[in-house]
Motif scaffolding. Structure first.
Motif, mmCIF file in Angstrom:
data_model
loop_
_atom_site.group_PDB
_atom_site.id
_atom_site.type_symbol
_atom_site.label_atom_id
_atom_site.label_comp_id
_atom_site.label_asym_id
_atom_site.label_seq_id
_atom_site.Cartn_x
_atom_site.Cartn_y
_atom_site.Cartn_z
ATOM 1 N N LEU A 137 -25.666 -17.636 24.381
ATOM 2 C CA LEU A 137 -24.807 -18.314 23.407
ATOM 3 C C LEU A 137 -24.471 -19.729 23.871
ATOM 4 C CD1 LEU A 137 -22.995 -18.388 20.901
ATOM 5 C CD2 LEU A 137 -21.200 -17.306 22.262
ATOM 6 N N VAL A 138 -24.105 -19.884 25.131
ATOM 7 C CA VAL A 138 -23.762 -21.201 25.667
ATOM 8 C C VAL A 138 -24.962 -22.144 25.594
ATOM 9 C CG1 VAL A 138 -23.147 -22.443 27.776
ATOM 10 C CG2 VAL A 138 -21.911 -20.370 27.151
ATOM 11 N N GLU A 139 -26.141 -21.634 25.895
ATOM 12 C CA GLU A 139 -27.348 -22.468 25.822
ATOM 13 C C GLU A 139 -27.592 -22.954 24.401
ATOM 14 O OE1 GLU A 139 -30.278 -19.887 27.456
ATOM 15 O OE2 GLU A 139 -29.888 -20.495 29.545
ATOM 16 N N ALA A 140 -27.376 -22.080 23.421
ATOM 17 C CA ALA A 140 -27.552 -22.484 22.019
ATOM 18 C C ALA A 140 -26.517 -23.529 21.619
ATOM 19 C CB ALA A 140 -27.458 -21.259 21.110
ATOM 20 N N CYS A 141 -25.280 -23.336 22.064
ATOM 21 C CA CYS A 141 -24.205 -24.267 21.703
ATOM 22 C C CYS A 141 -24.373 -25.622 22.388
ATOM 23 C CB CYS A 141 -22.850 -23.673 22.078
ATOM 24 S SG CYS A 141 -22.364 -22.243 21.093
ATOM 25 N N SER A 142 -25.120 -25.654 23.470
ATOM 26 C CA SER A 142 -25.277 -26.898 24.233
ATOM 27 C C SER A 142 -26.523 -27.684 23.846
ATOM 28 C CB SER A 142 -25.336 -26.569 25.734
ATOM 29 O OG SER A 142 -24.199 -25.851 26.139
ATOM 30 N N ASP A 143 -27.278 -27.186 22.884
ATOM 31 C CA ASP A 143 -28.529 -27.850 22.484
ATOM 32 C C ASP A 143 -28.350 -28.515 21.128
ATOM 33 O OD1 ASP A 143 -31.058 -28.679 21.933
ATOM 34 O OD2 ASP A 143 -32.046 -26.790 22.435
ATOM 35 N N ASP B 35 -31.814 -23.435 10.996
ATOM 36 C CA ASP B 35 -32.450 -22.119 11.093
ATOM 37 C C ASP B 35 -32.582 -21.671 12.539
ATOM 38 O OD1 ASP B 35 -32.636 -22.055 8.371
ATOM 39 O OD2 ASP B 35 -34.750 -22.646 8.285
ATOM 40 N N ARG B 36 -32.983 -22.604 13.383
ATOM 41 C CA ARG B 36 -33.165 -22.274 14.806
ATOM 42 C C ARG B 36 -31.826 -21.958 15.463
ATOM 43 N NH1 ARG B 36 -36.090 -20.080 18.444
ATOM 44 N NH2 ARG B 36 -36.373 -21.154 20.420
ATOM 45 N N TRP B 37 -30.792 -22.702 15.095
ATOM 46 C CA TRP B 37 -29.456 -22.460 15.646
ATOM 47 C C TRP B 37 -28.956 -21.076 15.261
ATOM 48 C CZ3 TRP B 37 -25.211 -22.352 18.295
ATOM 49 C CH2 TRP B 37 -24.006 -22.009 17.697
ATOM 50 N N LEU B 38 -29.099 -20.711 13.986
ATOM 51 C CA LEU B 38 -28.631 -19.402 13.537
ATOM 52 C C LEU B 38 -29.410 -18.275 14.207
ATOM 53 C CD1 LEU B 38 -28.096 -20.138 9.727
ATOM 54 C CD2 LEU B 38 -26.338 -19.825 11.482
ATOM 55 N N ALA B 39 -30.712 -18.518 14.412
ATOM 56 C CA ALA B 39 -31.535 -17.504 15.081
ATOM 57 C C ALA B 39 -31.086 -17.313 16.529
ATOM 58 C CB ALA B 39 -33.005 -17.913 15.030
ATOM 59 N N ARG B 40 -30.783 -18.426 17.209
ATOM 60 C CA ARG B 40 -30.324 -18.342 18.595
ATOM 61 C C ARG B 40 -28.963 -17.649 18.670
ATOM 62 N NH1 ARG B 40 -32.529 -22.688 21.841
ATOM 63 N NH2 ARG B 40 -30.965 -22.206 23.438
ATOM 64 N N ARG C 1 -26.359 -12.062 20.481
ATOM 65 C CA ARG C 1 -25.634 -10.813 20.233
ATOM 66 C C ARG C 1 -24.159 -10.890 20.636
ATOM 67 N NH1 ARG C 1 -26.492 -6.298 22.418
ATOM 68 N NH2 ARG C 1 -26.022 -5.133 20.545
ATOM 69 N N TRP C 2 -23.637 -12.096 20.860
ATOM 70 C CA TRP C 2 -22.229 -12.209 21.249
ATOM 71 C C TRP C 2 -21.304 -11.703 20.149
ATOM 72 C CZ3 TRP C 2 -19.692 -12.685 25.614
ATOM 73 C CH2 TRP C 2 -18.334 -13.009 25.576
ATOM 74 N N LEU C 3 -21.587 -12.081 18.903
ATOM 75 C CA LEU C 3 -20.731 -11.633 17.801
ATOM 76 C C LEU C 3 -20.821 -10.122 17.612
ATOM 77 C CD1 LEU C 3 -21.250 -14.473 15.148
ATOM 78 C CD2 LEU C 3 -19.545 -14.303 16.967
ATOM 79 N N SER C 4 -21.957 -9.531 17.977
ATOM 80 C CA SER C 4 -22.088 -8.072 17.905
ATOM 81 C C SER C 4 -21.175 -7.396 18.926
ATOM 82 C CB SER C 4 -23.541 -7.649 18.153
ATOM 83 O OG SER C 4 -24.395 -8.174 17.165
ATOM 84 N N HIS C 5 -21.034 -8.023 20.090
ATOM 85 C CA HIS C 5 -20.129 -7.475 21.103
ATOM 86 C C HIS C 5 -18.679 -7.528 20.599
ATOM 87 C CE1 HIS C 5 -23.375 -7.095 23.868
ATOM 88 N NE2 HIS C 5 -23.541 -8.392 24.048
#
Length: 324
Positions: A83-89, A95-100, A105-109
Motif C-alpha cells: 500500500l505504501v509503495e502504491a501511495c508513494s508512486d 487504473d493502475r493505482w486502483l489495481a495496486r 488487500r489493506w482495505l480487506s484487512h
C-alpha cells in the motif's frame, strides 16, 4: 467480554481443569457463550503440533467456537508495504493505482477486523451472551477485536479520556509487544521477523468509525495521527517495551514522561477534540460494505497531498461551532 491466549491442548488434547472451571463459572446454568478465535480453523488445528490448539467441545459444552481468521505478522506487514509503495508512486494511472490498492488487500484487512468486532459486539448486545476472544498469544488480533468491540458498544470509550483508558487497558497493560511490532518505521523496507502494523490497523479502523459516525467520537483524526507517530518514534515512554514486566524492569514510569499527561494539557488537548462531537449513548454499527470503507488519506497520503485546504475547512468548522 473476555480475552486470552490459546489453550495449550497440544496434539494429545490435554485438558486444563482450572481453565474449564473459570469459563464454566462465567455462565449460568443453561446459558451459552461464544468463543471467537481470530485464526482460521486450519491454523488453529496446526497450532496443536507446537502445543497450542482450541477448546475441545466436550470440555466446554456451554461454549460455541467461531473462527474468524485475521491476518497478522508478515502477511499484514507485506500488505502495508504494498500500500505504501502504491501511495508513494505519483506516476501511476488511475487504473493502475486502483489495481495496486486492491492487490495490497489493506482495505480487506480493515473489513475483516471491523466485521469480527461487530460479531463480538452482536453476541454481547443482541444475544446477551458472554464472549471470549483469543488468537494465538492473545496480544495482537485479540486486542484489535476487543478494543473495537468496546468502541462500538460503549459510548464512554468514545470520549477522549475513555479512549486513552481503552488504549492503556487493551493494548499497553494487556501486553501488545510494541517494541517488536514497531521496531522500524512503519513503511521501512527493513523488516524484522516480528514486525507488524497491527496497532496501525486498529487506528485505521477507528478512523473508519469516526468517518462513518462524525458526531459520535470526541476526538478527531489528529489524535490518531499522533498515536501512530508516537507508536513508532516518541519522546514519551507510553509505548516503550513489550509488556508490563519489561516496563517495570526498565523503570519506564519513573524515568520517562507519559504521552497521556502531555495530550491532556489544556493547551494541547483542544487540538485533538472533535468540534462536532455530541454524546451518543447508542451502539454504533459500522458498515463494512466496499463503498463504506475508504483509504485513510490523512495518513497514507499525508506527505503527498497538501492538507492546507482541509486544515482551513476544519478551522472554519471549529469557529462556527464555537460561535454558536
Amino acid at each position: 467480554l473476555l480475552r486470552s491466549s490459546q489453550p495449550l491442548t497440544g496434539h494429545n488434547r490435554r485438558r486444563c481443569r482450572e481453565d474449564e472451571k473459570i469459563l464454566g463459572t462465567i455462565l449460568d446454568e443453561g446459558e451459552r457463550g461464544f468463543i471467537i478465535d481470530t485464526r482460521s480453523a486450519q491454523a488453529a488445528k496446526q497450532a496443536r503440533m507446537s502445543g497450542g490448539g482450541t477448546e475441545p467441545k466436550s470440555s466446554y459444552p456451554q461454549w460455541r467456537r467461531i473462527h474468524r481468521a485475521l491476518e497478522r505478522g508478515r502477511p499484514l506487514q507485506e500488505s502495508f508495504i504494498r500500500l505504501v509503495e502504491a501511495c508513494s508512486d505519483p506516476s501511476l494511472s488511475m487504473d493502475r493505482w486502483l489495481a495496486r490498492l486492491d492487490s495490497s488487500r489493506w482495505l480487506s484487512h480493515i473489513k475483516a477486523a471491523l466485521s469480527t468486532a461487530c460479531l463480538a459486539a452482536q453476541c454481547l448486545d443482541r444475544e446477551d451472551s458472554k464472549v471470549l476472544v483469543h488468537g494465538a498469544e492473545g496480544t495482537d488480533t485479540t486486542l484489535l477485536v476487543t478494543a473495537l468491540a468496546q468502541l462500538i458498544l460503549d459510548p464512554s470509550c468514545r470520549s477522549l479520556q475513555g479512549f486513552q483508558g481503552l488504549l492503556e487497558r487493551e493494548w499497553i497493560q494487556a501486553g501488545h509487544p510494541f517494541q517488536l511490532r514497531c521496531a522500524h518505521s512503519a513503511s521501512s523496507h527493513v523488516r524484522g521477523k516480528q514486525e507488524a502494523p497491527i496497532f496501525l490497523l486498529f487506528l485505521d479502523c477507528v478512523w473508519q468509525l469516526s468517518r462513518q459516525f462524525p458526531f459520535s467520537l470526541e476526538f478527531g483524526e489528529e489524535l490518531l495521527l499522533t498515536l501512530f507517530d508516537n507508536a513508532y518514534a516518541s519522546a514519551y515512554g507510553t509505548f516503550l517495551c513489550n509488556n508490563e514486566k519489561e516496563r517495570r524492569l526498565c523503570k519506564v514510569k519513573e524515568s520517562t514522561h507519559s504521552l497521556w499527561v502531555w495530550l491532556n494539557q489544556p493547551e494541547e488537548k483542544h487540538k485533538y477534540l472533535n468540534p462536532l462531537y455530541s454524546h451518543n449513548p447508542l451502539v454504533i454499527w459500522p458498515s463494512v460494505e466496499p463503498q463504506s470503507i475508504q483509504l485513510w488519506q490523512g495518513l497514507f497520503l499525508r506527505w503527498i497531498r497538501p492538507s492546507q485546504h482541509l486544515d482551513e475547512a476544519w478551522q472554519e468548522i471549529q469557529r462556527l461551532v464555537e460561535g454558536n
